[in-house]
Every structure is written in structure tokens, then in C-alpha cells.
Design a protein around this motif. Structure first.
Motif, mmCIF file in Angstrom:
data_model
loop_
_atom_site.group_PDB
_atom_site.id
_atom_site.type_symbol
_atom_site.label_atom_id
_atom_site.label_comp_id
_atom_site.label_asym_id
_atom_site.label_seq_id
_atom_site.Cartn_x
_atom_site.Cartn_y
_atom_site.Cartn_z
ATOM 1 N N LEU A 1 0.789 -1.250 0.000
ATOM 2 C CA LEU A 1 0.000 0.000 0.000
ATOM 3 C C LEU A 1 0.813 1.288 0.000
ATOM 4 O O LEU A 1 0.257 2.360 -0.174
ATOM 5 C CB LEU A 1 -0.935 0.008 1.225
ATOM 6 C CG LEU A 1 -1.984 -1.105 1.279
ATOM 7 C CD1 LEU A 1 -2.768 -1.026 2.561
ATOM 8 C CD2 LEU A 1 -2.937 -1.002 0.095
ATOM 9 N N TYR B 1 0.641 4.452 -2.603
ATOM 10 C CA TYR B 1 -0.352 5.548 -2.550
ATOM 11 C C TYR B 1 0.262 6.779 -1.884
ATOM 12 O O TYR B 1 0.120 7.901 -2.367
ATOM 13 C CB TYR B 1 -1.585 5.114 -1.744
ATOM 14 C CG TYR B 1 -2.456 4.116 -2.456
ATOM 15 C CD1 TYR B 1 -3.115 4.449 -3.640
ATOM 16 C CD2 TYR B 1 -2.625 2.832 -1.939
ATOM 17 C CE1 TYR B 1 -3.925 3.532 -4.290
ATOM 18 C CE2 TYR B 1 -3.435 1.901 -2.585
ATOM 19 C CZ TYR B 1 -4.076 2.257 -3.764
ATOM 20 O OH TYR B 1 -4.875 1.351 -4.409
ATOM 21 N N TRP B 2 0.950 6.552 -0.746
ATOM 22 C CA TRP B 2 1.534 7.673 -0.010
ATOM 23 C C TRP B 2 2.652 8.329 -0.827
ATOM 24 O O TRP B 2 2.800 9.545 -0.804
ATOM 25 C CB TRP B 2 2.102 7.209 1.337
ATOM 26 C CG TRP B 2 1.142 6.457 2.203
ATOM 27 C CD1 TRP B 2 1.329 5.212 2.720
ATOM 28 C CD2 TRP B 2 -0.146 6.888 2.660
ATOM 29 N NE1 TRP B 2 0.237 4.845 3.468
ATOM 30 C CE2 TRP B 2 -0.679 5.850 3.447
ATOM 31 C CE3 TRP B 2 -0.905 8.044 2.470
ATOM 32 C CZ2 TRP B 2 -1.931 5.919 4.057
ATOM 33 C CZ3 TRP B 2 -2.143 8.126 3.071
ATOM 34 C CH2 TRP B 2 -2.651 7.083 3.851
ATOM 35 N N ILE C 1 2.882 8.516 -4.078
ATOM 36 C CA ILE C 1 2.278 9.324 -5.157
ATOM 37 C C ILE C 1 1.740 10.634 -4.590
ATOM 38 O O ILE C 1 2.033 11.720 -5.106
ATOM 39 C CB ILE C 1 1.149 8.533 -5.862
ATOM 40 C CG1 ILE C 1 1.737 7.349 -6.627
ATOM 41 C CG2 ILE C 1 0.378 9.430 -6.818
ATOM 42 C CD1 ILE C 1 0.711 6.309 -7.036
ATOM 43 N N ILE C 2 0.956 10.527 -3.489
ATOM 44 C CA ILE C 2 0.357 11.740 -2.901
ATOM 45 C C ILE C 2 1.449 12.718 -2.484
ATOM 46 O O ILE C 2 1.374 13.919 -2.761
ATOM 47 C CB ILE C 2 -0.527 11.390 -1.680
ATOM 48 C CG1 ILE C 2 -1.771 10.637 -2.129
ATOM 49 C CG2 ILE C 2 -0.945 12.657 -0.926
ATOM 50 C CD1 ILE C 2 -2.605 10.081 -0.981
#
Length: 446
Positions: A245, A248-249, A251-252
């Protein structure tokens, strides 16, 4: 560890006496010297007791905390001069340093949480007690609720771990590997808000703009690093789900860093610009930690130390200008080279460190982070190029805008820098660049 703590606690009576402002600072220098000479084992925990212990990450961050706290006292001479509750101010700083010291040296996960949240209280008192505008109440509330909103899930996560394992020692947790989504989300989110990650960063510029110089220094220097420290500690026992997971972090934080860098170019308030630049740098740190590779964790650690010194120094510079002009607006802070040519050098040195020019620690950190992110995925190159470019862009924008141009005709009464201010800036800049020579220490702890 106890000798440092006792020294800190016995400094409390000094705060309550009159004319002890500089004496407390001198004691902090002594404390820094004692702490620097502690024996530290690079590969493992040392100075262990039932509750407390040090490894290399803790050691560097505690040292940074003591250093920033003593520089906060040096920067806040105005409080002493006008006797604006200076005794209470010193007490507040010692309480804050105690909280930070305990946070970074705790081996128990629950005690870490307790002091992690406890460090919020003296920071809030600094902002609300010594801040500038009436908006400081709103800024304090932003800071408080953003942090508290995500800290309850973190507490529940810690209780769940205790219920499963009957143990909360951070060192033993590395033998476990949780693969639970809600636990992962609740644990990670608290630290991402503290960093702050893009989307949950709104409390930071507000708190910075309203805080006094000491509040800004501690926020930029240490508070943002608490999040990074927490992530480095908890991702160890959540490796399998993190590998699924974490992208996601990444990319953000990378996309957010680029947007924030663009936002920096629109700012007209000096403090606001430096605060947004902190969010941009911390985005890179989050990206590095989340890749979970060797270069990423090292780079994140080095950049955290480097950014703590560099950003704190920039806030000091903005405050020096504010004390002369009583304005932080870039529209009024123009042509400062005419008035304070020697201060212009410090603006240049600290801003060049902010855009990761050699020989600053920021350069080592950013090279490691770029290395880790590009090895993780070549697509991150695009964002990293933009971030590096705009980072240099807003640093040059701030420098050229404040130092050059036609100065405000309303400036009649003016004085150049005093030796205290130059010493303050030098004590930010020298460690930032001298530690470059010993960067091998930063690179082998992992």
C-alpha cells in the motif's frame, strides 16, 4: 539518559528566578556537550534502561532538539528585553524539551505515544501565548484538532498490538509482521498528519504564520520530524502490508510536493513561503521512508536533520527582518541589501542550503532520496525533476525579492544586525555544513 533528564529538571528553579534568561541557555549548551559525548553504538540500541534507550536515529534527533531549543532562547531576546513573561517562556521551553527528549528515547510504544501527543501542549502555549495576531487562536485550534483527530486511532492501534502480543517494546516489535489494513492505516495516518503530508498540511502554514519566532523554530525544526521518526519506527513491524500500500503515499507526497512548490511562488508573506517550503521538503522525506529501502531511510533521516537546521535558520532571518520593519510582506521587505548587506550573505547561505546546494546536509539527503525513489520506480523522475527545479525557483524568488529592488521610502529608523543575531545564524549554518564531512556516520546506522 537519566543524567540529561535530571539536568533538565533541575533547570526548572532557574526559570523562576529573575535575570536567569541567559543562564538557562548556557546550561543547555552544557547539556548539549554532555549529550554529544555519550557513547553510542551505531548498530544497535545503547544506554538502555527499562523504559528508555538510544539508537542512532534517536541520538541525532535528541541532539537536534536540544540545539534548536537553546537557539530558540537566543532568538527570543525581545521577550527578555521587554520582560514579556520571559520566566514562563523559559519554563515552557524546558517542558517542551523534556517532552521531545522523552519521545525520542522511549522504548515503550505507549509511552512514546504519550509524549508524542504531550509535546503538542507546550507548542500550543507558545503559539497562543506569544503569537502575533488574534488569528493565533484559530491557528492553535487547527494544530490541535488536526493532530488529535488522527491520534485516537493511533492509540487504539497501540492497544490492539498490546492485546495481541502482551508487549509494547519497540525493539521486540521488529520480530512481528502485521498484515492488517485498519491497523496500518490508523498507525501511519497520525504520523503523516504530523509530517505533514499534502491534503492534511493546512495546519502548518497557519501555525507558522501566527507563531512567534521560537514557535516557528520548534515547529520547523522538531515537530515535523516527530512524524518521520514515528514512521521509521512503526513500518518495521508492518512490512508486508506496507509493500502493498505504500505507493499511494509516495504518489500523494510527490505530487503534493510539486503543487506546494508552485504554491510557494505565489506567496507574499515570508513566513508563509518558508512554511510551505517545509511541506515540500517533508513530501520527499515521506516518499523516501515509504519506499522502505536502505537509501530512502538514510536519506529521510539526513534530510530531516538538515531541514531542521536550515528551515529554523530561515525563520530566524524572516524574524530579523520583521523586528526591523514590523511586516513580513515581500512587498515591503525589498532592497534589504542596502540596509543590511552583511545579513544578505546569511540569506544567501541558508537559501542555498534550502535548495540543496553543496556542502549542506540537504544535498546528501536529497541525493539519497532521489536515488531511492528512482530505483523504486523510474516514473518518479518526472516529479523529482519538477520538485528540484521549483525548489531552486522559490529559493531564488525569496532571495531576489527581499535583497534587491527599490526599498520602501517609509523606512527611516533602522539598524543593522547585532552580534547575537549573527551568532544565531552561524549556529544554524555551521552544523548544517560541517556535518557534511562526517556523512558516513549517517549512512551506516541502518
Amino acid at each position: 539518559m537519566m543524567k540529561i533528564l535530571l539536568l533538565l529538571l533541575f533547570m526548572i528553579p532557574l526559570c523562576l528566578k529573575k535575570n536567569m534568561f541567559w543562564m538557562v541557555q548556557m546550561f543547555m549548551f552544557i547539556m548539549m556537550f554532555i549529550f554529544m559525548n555519550l557513547t553510542i553504538n551505531i548498530m544497535n540500541y545503547c544506554n538502555l534502561s527499562y523504559m528508555m534507550g538510544l539508537d542512532f536515529i534517536s541520538f541525532g534527533l535528541i541532539m537536534l532538539s536540544i540545539w534548536i531549543c537553546l537557539l530558540m532562547i537566543m532568538a527570543s531576546e525581545k521577550l527578555y528585553k521587554y520582560n514579556f513573561y520571559s520566566n514562563f517562556f523559559l519554563l515552557n521551553i524546558i517542558f517542551l524539551l523534556f517532552m521531545l527528549f522523552m519521545t525520542f528515547s522511549m522504548m515503550n510504544l505507549f509511552m512514546f505515544y504519550l509524549f508524542f501527543e504531550g509535546s503538542l501542549i507546550p507548542t500550543l502555549m507558545l503559539i497562543m501565548g506569544w503569537g502575533y495576531q488574534p488569528e493565533r487562536i484559530q491557528a492553535g485550534m487547527y494544530l490541535f484538532f488536526y493532530t488529535l483527530f488522527v491520534s485516537l486511532p493511533l492509540l487504539l492501534g497501540i492497544f490492539y498490538i498490546f492485546n495481541e502480543m502482551n508487549c509494547m517494546m519497540i525493539y521486540f516489535l521488529k520480530f512481528y509482521n502485521y498484515n492488517l489494513f485498519f491497523l496500518y492505516f490508523s498507525m501511519v495516518m497520525a504520523f503523516l498528519v504530523k509530517m505533514p503530508m499534502y491534503f492534511v498540511h493546512l495546519w502548518l502554514p497557519k501555525a507558522h504564520v501566527e507563531a512567534p519566532i521560537s514557535g516557528s523554530m520548534i515547529l520547523a525544526g522538531i515537530m515535523l520530524k516527530l512524524g518521520g521518526y514515528g514512521l521509521l519506527r512503526i513500518l518495521i513491524f508492518m512490512q508486508s502490508i506496507s509493500l502493498k500500500l505504500n505507493f499511494y503515499w509516495v504518489i500523494i507526497s510527490l505530487v503534493g510536493s510539486m503543487f506546494i512548490s508552485l504554491k510557494c511562488l505565489c506567496q507574499i508573506d515570508m513566513k508563509s513561503l518558508i512554511a510551505y517550503s517545509s511541506v515540500s521538503h517533508m513530501g520527499l522525506v515521506i516518499g523516501g521512508i515509504m519506499t522502505m529501502n536502505y537509501w530512502g531511510c538514510m536519506g529521510a533521516y539526513v534530510l530531516m536533520i538538515g531541514h531542521g537546521l536550515c528551515s529554523s535558520g530561515l525563520f530566524c532571518l524572516a524574524n530579523i527582518n520583521y523586528e526591523r520593519l514590523y511586516s513580513r510582506s515581500l512587498l515591503l521587505n525589498k532592497g534589504m541589501m542596502n540596509f543590511m548587506p552583511s545579513l544578505s550573505l546569511w540569506w544567501f547561505l541558508l537559501l542555498s542550503a534550502a535548495m540543496a546546494a553543496p556542502p549542506s546536509l540537504n544535498l546528501v539527503g536529497e541525493i539519497s532520496l532521489i536515488n531511492s525513489l528512482v530505483s523504486w520506480s523510474w516514473l518518479t523522475m518526472i516529479m523529482l525533476m519538477m520538485i528540484s527545479f521549483f525548489s531552486a525557483g522559490y529559493s531564488l524568488y525569496l532571495y531576489s525579492y527581499t535583497q534587491h529592488g527599490k526599498y520602501n521610502i517609509g523606512l527611516y529608523g533602522f539598524y543593522t544586525g547585532v552580534s547575537r543575531e549573527y551568532l544565531l545564524l552561524m549556529l544554524h549554518w555551521i552544523p548544517l555544513n560541517i556535518m557534511f564531512l562526517k556523512v558516513d556516520y549517517f549512512m551506516i546506522w541502518f
